[in-house]
Structures are given as C-alpha cells and as structure tokens.
Design a protein around this motif. Structure first.
Motif, short mmCIF file in Angstrom:
data_model
loop_
_atom_site.label_atom_id
_atom_site.label_comp_id
_atom_site.label_asym_id
_atom_site.label_seq_id
_atom_site.Cartn_x
_atom_site.Cartn_y
_atom_site.Cartn_z
N PHE A 62 3.24 19.47 -8.84
CA PHE A 62 1.85 19.11 -8.03
C PHE A 62 2.27 18.34 -6.61
O PHE A 62 2.00 18.71 -5.55
N GLN A 63 3.76 17.51 -7.22
CA GLN A 63 4.31 17.18 -5.67
C GLN A 63 4.67 18.70 -4.96
O GLN A 63 4.29 18.16 -3.14
N THR A 64 4.80 19.36 -5.08
CA THR A 64 5.84 20.54 -4.12
C THR A 64 4.59 21.41 -3.77
O THR A 64 3.95 21.11 -1.80
N LEU A 65 3.15 21.35 -4.07
CA LEU A 65 2.01 21.39 -3.70
C LEU A 65 1.13 20.27 -2.61
O LEU A 65 1.19 21.25 -1.72
N LEU A 66 1.63 19.49 -3.39
CA LEU A 66 0.66 18.19 -2.43
C LEU A 66 1.29 18.27 -0.68
O LEU A 66 1.30 17.75 0.30
N MET A 97 1.03 -1.53 -0.06
CA MET A 97 0.03 0.37 -0.20
C MET A 97 0.60 1.19 -0.36
O MET A 97 0.78 2.08 -1.05
N ILE A 98 1.44 1.48 0.42
CA ILE A 98 3.23 2.23 0.95
C ILE A 98 3.40 2.45 -0.72
O ILE A 98 3.91 3.75 -0.63
N GLU A 99 4.13 1.34 -0.95
CA GLU A 99 4.46 1.61 -2.16
C GLU A 99 3.71 1.95 -3.62
O GLU A 99 4.49 3.01 -4.18
N HIS A 100 2.59 1.87 -3.36
CA HIS A 100 2.14 2.43 -4.78
C HIS A 100 1.45 3.47 -4.42
O HIS A 100 1.48 4.16 -5.42
N MET A 101 1.08 4.02 -2.76
CA MET A 101 1.35 5.50 -2.59
C MET A 101 2.20 6.00 -3.03
O MET A 101 2.96 7.26 -3.86
N LEU A 102 3.71 6.01 -3.28
CA LEU A 102 5.47 6.29 -2.60
C LEU A 102 5.30 6.24 -4.82
O LEU A 102 5.88 7.76 -5.63
N PHE A 103 4.93 5.29 -5.04
CA PHE A 103 4.63 5.25 -7.01
C PHE A 103 4.50 6.04 -7.50
O PHE A 103 4.67 7.11 -8.73
N ARG A 104 2.86 6.51 -6.71
CA ARG A 104 1.75 7.51 -7.55
C ARG A 104 2.10 8.63 -7.16
O ARG A 104 2.14 9.60 -7.93
N PHE A 105 3.07 9.12 -6.18
CA PHE A 105 3.59 10.71 -5.59
C PHE A 105 4.60 10.79 -7.11
O PHE A 105 4.80 11.74 -7.07
N ARG A 106 5.30 9.95 -7.07
CA ARG A 106 6.88 10.14 -7.80
C ARG A 106 6.44 10.35 -9.13
O ARG A 106 6.92 10.94 -9.66
N ALA A 107 5.21 9.84 -9.84
CA ALA A 107 5.14 9.55 -10.68
C ALA A 107 4.13 11.23 -11.58
O ALA A 107 3.94 11.97 -12.70
N MET A 108 4.09 11.75 -10.18
CA MET A 108 3.58 13.33 -10.08
C MET A 108 4.32 14.08 -11.32
O MET A 108 5.54 13.94 -11.04
N SER A 109 3.40 14.93 -11.46
CA SER A 109 4.53 16.21 -12.00
C SER A 109 4.79 17.27 -10.40
O SER A 109 4.62 17.26 -9.24
N LEU A 110 6.31 17.72 -10.86
CA LEU A 110 7.42 18.50 -9.57
C LEU A 110 6.06 19.62 -8.77
O LEU A 110 6.20 19.45 -7.68
N TYR A 145 12.36 22.22 -1.16
CA TYR A 145 11.07 20.85 -1.94
C TYR A 145 11.87 21.15 -3.49
O TYR A 145 11.82 20.52 -3.89
N TYR A 146 11.31 22.40 -3.51
CA TYR A 146 11.26 22.40 -5.09
C TYR A 146 12.62 22.82 -6.12
O TYR A 146 12.80 21.87 -6.82
#
Length: 82
Positions: free
Chosen positions: A16-20, A1-14, A59-60
């Motif tokens: 959007f990652q920064t905003l989240l 479950m955590i691996e799936h969340m990390l994979f989805r997070f890394r697939a996001m654009s930078l 972070y950005y």
C-alpha cells in the motif's frame, strides 16, 4: 501534523505504501510533463505511468532489502559471529 502523517504512512503495509507513493509520483510527473514539456495528454500520461512504475519497483525492492537487513539487527548487543 506531518509527524502524524508520517507515522500513519509507516504503519501501512509495504504494497500500500508503494501504491500511494507511486500515485503521488505519477500525478506530479504527469503534470510536469504536460505543462512543463508541452506533451499531449496521452503522451504525458504514458510517460508518467512508465516512470511511476519504475519508481514504484525501485521503492518496493529497496524497502524489502532494508527491512530484511534491519530485522537481522534486532536484539540489543548481539552481533553476528563470522
């Protein structure tokens, strides 16, 4: 479950990652300053917003620098000639 969340997070654009990440940091820090330090709601929100903006900026720019360095290293066995 955590691996799936990390994979989805890394697939996001930078951006959007920064905003989240900034929203999560803001929420945690806001609750910490409100309950932990006894600040009022407005003071706590302002302090958390400033801290979240600083965190998001760091972070950005750190992520941009790391991504540009890692793109230079692509290619198996290739080294830069100096």
């Amino acid at each position: 479950m955590i691996e799936h969340m990390l994979f989805r997070f890394r697939a996001m654009s930078l951006p959007f990652q920064t905003l989240l990440i900034g929203a999560v940091f803001f929420t945690i820090y806001d609750l910490f300053t409100y309950f932990g330090h006894g600040l009022g709601a407005v003071e706590s929100a302002i302090e958390a917003l400033v801290a979240a903006l600083i965190f998001m900026t760091a972070y950005y720019f750190t992520s941009v620098a790391l991504r540009s360095r890692s793109s230079e290293r692509r290619g198996k066995g290739l080294r830069k000639k100096r």
